[in-house]
Scaffold this motif. Structure first.
Motif, short mmCIF file in Angstrom:
data_model
loop_
_atom_site.label_atom_id
_atom_site.label_comp_id
_atom_site.label_asym_id
_atom_site.label_seq_id
_atom_site.Cartn_x
_atom_site.Cartn_y
_atom_site.Cartn_z
N TYR A 164 -1.38 1.59 14.09
CA TYR A 164 -0.72 0.87 12.98
C TYR A 164 0.77 1.20 12.86
N LYS A 165 1.28 1.99 13.81
CA LYS A 165 2.69 2.40 13.78
C LYS A 165 3.07 3.06 12.45
N ILE A 166 2.23 4.00 12.06
CA ILE A 166 2.46 4.72 10.79
C ILE A 166 3.10 6.07 11.08
N PRO A 167 4.26 6.35 10.51
CA PRO A 167 4.87 7.66 10.74
C PRO A 167 4.05 8.79 10.09
N LEU A 168 3.86 9.85 10.85
CA LEU A 168 3.15 11.03 10.35
C LEU A 168 4.17 12.16 10.18
N TYR A 169 3.91 13.04 9.25
CA TYR A 169 4.77 14.23 9.14
C TYR A 169 3.84 15.42 8.96
N THR A 170 3.91 16.37 9.89
CA THR A 170 2.95 17.47 9.89
C THR A 170 3.48 18.67 9.13
N VAL A 171 2.64 19.24 8.29
CA VAL A 171 2.94 20.55 7.71
C VAL A 171 1.77 21.48 8.01
N SER A 172 2.09 22.74 8.24
CA SER A 172 1.03 23.70 8.55
C SER A 172 0.43 24.23 7.26
N THR A 173 1.26 24.91 6.44
CA THR A 173 0.80 25.28 5.10
C THR A 173 1.68 24.65 4.03
N GLY A 174 2.78 24.01 4.45
CA GLY A 174 3.61 23.28 3.49
C GLY A 174 4.37 24.18 2.54
N ARG A 175 4.57 25.44 2.92
CA ARG A 175 5.20 26.38 2.00
C ARG A 175 6.59 26.82 2.45
N ASN A 176 7.22 25.97 3.24
CA ASN A 176 8.56 26.27 3.74
C ASN A 176 9.58 25.91 2.65
N LEU A 177 9.38 26.49 1.46
CA LEU A 177 10.20 26.10 0.31
C LEU A 177 11.67 26.45 0.57
N GLY A 178 12.53 25.52 0.21
CA GLY A 178 13.94 25.71 0.50
C GLY A 178 14.35 25.04 1.80
N TYR A 179 13.34 24.69 2.61
CA TYR A 179 13.60 23.95 3.85
C TYR A 179 12.82 22.63 3.90
N GLY A 180 12.15 22.30 2.81
CA GLY A 180 11.47 21.00 2.75
C GLY A 180 10.05 21.04 2.24
N GLY A 181 9.42 22.22 2.28
CA GLY A 181 8.06 22.33 1.75
C GLY A 181 7.11 21.39 2.46
N SER A 182 6.32 20.66 1.68
CA SER A 182 5.31 19.79 2.29
C SER A 182 5.73 18.32 2.28
N SER A 183 7.02 18.06 2.08
CA SER A 183 7.46 16.67 2.03
C SER A 183 7.98 16.23 3.40
N PRO A 184 7.91 14.92 3.66
CA PRO A 184 8.32 14.43 4.98
C PRO A 184 9.83 14.28 5.13
N ALA A 185 10.26 14.04 6.37
CA ALA A 185 11.68 13.79 6.65
C ALA A 185 12.03 12.33 6.38
N GLN A 186 11.00 11.48 6.35
CA GLN A 186 11.24 10.07 6.06
C GLN A 186 10.24 9.62 5.00
N SER A 187 10.75 8.99 3.95
CA SER A 187 9.85 8.53 2.89
C SER A 187 8.85 7.53 3.45
N GLY A 188 7.64 7.62 2.92
CA GLY A 188 6.60 6.71 3.36
C GLY A 188 5.74 7.26 4.48
N SER A 189 6.15 8.40 5.06
CA SER A 189 5.32 9.01 6.10
C SER A 189 4.00 9.48 5.48
N VAL A 190 2.99 9.54 6.33
CA VAL A 190 1.72 10.14 5.91
C VAL A 190 1.77 11.61 6.34
N VAL A 191 1.60 12.50 5.36
CA VAL A 191 1.65 13.92 5.69
C VAL A 191 0.32 14.34 6.33
N VAL A 192 0.42 15.00 7.47
CA VAL A 192 -0.75 15.61 8.09
C VAL A 192 -0.76 17.07 7.66
#
Lengths: 538, 157
Positions: free
Chosen positions: A76-104
């Motif tokens: 479906y050409k859906i952008p994914l954005y992967t986080v391992s634990t999503g706790r990289n606070l101050g560097y982006g946390g669990s949010s994607p680099a592009q809005s609308g991505s599906v977070v893995v």
């Protein structure tokens, strides 16, 4: 929210396929659930239109499920954005680099797969955090330290892939021993000796044959790392830290020189440099002592104060002007001999005072060690967040993280550059934090890395000023030869833009790789400023 | 609940393979502590015991009671506020001026609604926790644990 250029019906169909791949309860698409993936420390905290938000999240529990998710995203050409634990606070946390991505969200992949005591390595999945690994080691009696950053709820894998650091191992990515990666087409690749079927040395030997491609999966969007081996540090009999201080500004040159020489001989695993007299920032609301006011005046002057002026202030206040620290660990006799040798070496600098701050004997009695200091001995904690109480950090912070050479000359030069930019471009009210000397650690053997904190406030116009200052600092430091070693996801394109040698050939090379292995551009578009073709054109 | 486990049989095989003899080290019942270290199982029953573990793993590192070093004769402890006070405890103490006990698990005024809201929305520097970290079931257990001392308990039973 929909993923970019994806129709509502396609998105609905994709979500349904994600659900059959990972189970309905592990696909998050209702607003309240998706909101949990927002960046808790967003530089755009009070400017919602600028925030990068997920359209949904999916939490696979196995490499096979990750493969399925990737294949569905391709369909479906859906952008994914992967986080391992999503706790990289101050560097982006669990949010994607592009809005609308599906977070893995890989937090459910939280197994410690193997601990090999004889060869001192561990193999983990991405969801394992430092605190969990510590528990695992203790519960099973494994004699290893945990190479934790501050704080300890991040992923071993995520931290290493973002070039994160620890007091224990320094460069955590350098301890990588074999990766398993789901490629953008859903295939599974193992790096190094892991590419050999029936390999006996996947996690024992750093390379295999052909190009060493581990680095392609760090700070990149070329694959999803699903397993990784790490070499481990054994718990020592003793760990000690010494401080050498001097009342002379120019002594920082020989102090760093001696510390570096010991570092290069493998005698110290960590060192740092500081100038306490130049760090007058006290807790807010408390009247600073007289020397701190004078220090602030000097730091706010364009030349930053002459060595003589600092020396004089040092004598008047009794606060050290130049300081280095060194850390040693190992068998007790070796630690003691190393400390004796260090004392001897630093004694060659007239007036330098050598002091052993602590010499901890293992096994440790943790009760005696303040929780904020436990990460230094391989015990992960969240207590280091305590330092956020010192300033206006109600919405968190992000970091300006440049690297300079581990020499006094470069240290003075980068501080001077930061000072000039701050005096020219920052409001008086926020200058102190950048003008004072924050600690410079050599977790990397020949470099000082910094993390200048940028507070995120309730005032959008103040936040905008901070971001402008951030950009000025990135640009000016880059012009003078200092790059950042990592940055918040919102500024990654900006930072990548500075690595522009030969008409941005680095970025163009990454784009060529991206286009070749991820033709649909589904993996983390925009990560590290690497965009897939369909998002670069138009 | 979390963290990988090698099965006992795998451990035994690994022990043999790497020359540690046939004796298998049994995994001790230890649980995560975000203060830094580990905790043992709680002696509280059922959900309360589970909530105790969730609290120690995810909350205590910022919300525990102030750190007190063991007394050393003749040596007064000179600790910075960063060493003594975790972030949440420090902030709550400043705001309430001592009106409530500063360790979250000593309080008697928290409601399940408030706990749920803090965990899922975050507050100030506290981020929200995702369901892959603290599941709805674990959140319920956490609420039960943190409200266990209420006289008219709303969710402790």
């Amino acid at each position: 929210m929909l993923p970019p250029n994806v129709s509502k019906s396609d998105f609905a169909a994709a979500l349904q396929e994600f659900e059959s791949a990972v189970g309905k309860e592990w696909v998050y698409s209702v607003d309240d659930d998706v909101a949990l993936y927002r960046d808790a420390y967003s530089p755009f905290a009070v400017e919602p239109p600028l925030q990068m938000l997920a359209s949904a999240a999916v939490a696979p529990s196995s490499v096979e499920q990750v493969q399925q998710v990737v294949r569905i995203a391709n369909k479906y050409k859906i952008p994914l954005y992967t986080v391992s634990t999503g706790r990289n606070l101050g560097y982006g946390g669990s949010s994607p680099a592009q809005s609308g991505s599906v977070v893995v969200d890989l937090k459910r992949m939280n197994r410690v797969l193997e601990v090999n005591e004889a060869e001192a390595f561990v193999v983990v999945e991405p969801g394992v955090n430092f605190i969990e690994l510590y528990r695992y080691f203790e519960a099973n009696g494994h004699p290893f330290m945990v190479a934790t950053p501050e704080p300890g709820w991040g992923s071993l894998i995520g931290n290493a892939l973002d070039h994160g650091v620890s007091y224990v191992m320094g460069d955590n990515f350098a301890s990588a021993r074999g990766l398993e990666v789901v490629l953008p087409n859903g295939e599974v690749l193992r790096t190094g000796m892991g590419a050999l079927p029936n390999s006996r040395l996947w996690h024992a030997f750093p390379y295999g044959f052909g190009p060493n491609i581990n680095g392609l999966f760090s700070q990149s969007n070329f694959g999803i790392v699903t397993k990784m081996g790490f070499s481990l540090a054994r718990k020592p009999a003793m760990q000690a830290e010494f401080t050498v201080s001097s009342a002379k500004s120019d002594d920082l040159y020989p102090l760093i020189g001696v510390a570096q020489a010991m570092r290069q001989q493998g005698l110290l695993y960590l060192s740092s440099a500081a100038s306490p007299i130049r760090s007058p920032m006290g807790p807010p609301g408390i009247e600073p002592p007289p020397h701190a006011r004078r220090a602030r005046e000097l730091l706010n002057r364009r030349d930053g104060g002459s060595p003589d002026e600092w020396d004089q202030l040092g004598v008047e206040s009794g606060v050290p002007v130049s300081v280095v620290t060194g850390s040693v660990r190992g068998p007790t006799q070796i630690v003691q001999a190393t400390l004796d040798y260090a004392r001897e070496q630093f004694a060659k600098i007239p007036g330098a005072k050598f002091h052993i701050d602590k010499a901890l004997r293992f096994p440790l009695n943790l009760d005696e060690i303040p929780p904020d200091q436990r990460p230094k001995i391989g015990v992960p904690s969240l207590w280091p967040f305590a330092s956020l109480a010192m300033g206006d950090t109600r919405r968190g912070m992000y970091f300006f993280s440049p690297v300079c050479r581990a020499t006094a000359e470069d240290l003075f030069a980068i501080r001077q550059t930061v000072r000039e930019v701050v005096l020219d471009h920052a409001d008086e009210s926020i200058r102190d934090l950048f003008l004072g000397w924050i600690l410079a650690n050599t977790v990397y053997p020949n470099a000082f890395i910094f993390a200048y904190p940028f507070a995120i406030t309730d005032d959008a116009s103040v936040n905008k000023k901070y971001r402008d200052l951030f950009t000025r600092l990135v640009d000016t430091c880059a012009e003078r030869g200092w790059g950042e070693y990592r940055t918040h996801v919102a500024f990654q394109s900006e930072v990548m833009n500075q690595y522009s040698l030969n008409n941005h050939v680095l970025r163009r090379f990454c784009e060529s790789v991206k286009d070749a292995i991820d033709p649909n551009g589904i993996l983390a578009p925009g990560k590290s400023g690497i965009w897939p073709r369909r998002m670069r054109e138009g | 609940m979390n963290g990988g486990r090698l099965s006992p049989s795998l451990l035994a095989i690994a022990a043999l393979a790497f020359g540690y003899g046939a004796e298998t080290r049994a995994e001790k019942a230890l649980y995560e502590s975000s203060i830094g270290g580990v905790v043992g199982a709680s002696n509280l029953p059922g959900k309360l015991g589970q909530g105790y573990l969730v609290y120690n793993k995810w909350c205590a590192g910022c919300h525990a009671a102030p750190y007190e070093p063991p007394p050393h004769p003749g040596e007064p402890a000179m600790l910075s506020s960063v060493s003594r006070l975790p972030l949440g405890t420090n902030i709550i103490a400043q705001r309430t001026l001592g009106a409530v006990p500063t360790a979250l698990d000593q309080r008697i005024d928290l409601t399940s609604e408030a706990i749920g809201s803090f965990v899922r929305n975050g507050l100030n520097a506290m981020p929200p926790f995702r369901k892959t970290e603290i599941s709805d079931g674990e959140l319920e257990a956490l609420s039960a644990y943190l409200t266990r001392n209420h006289s008219g308990s709303k969710s402790g039973e």
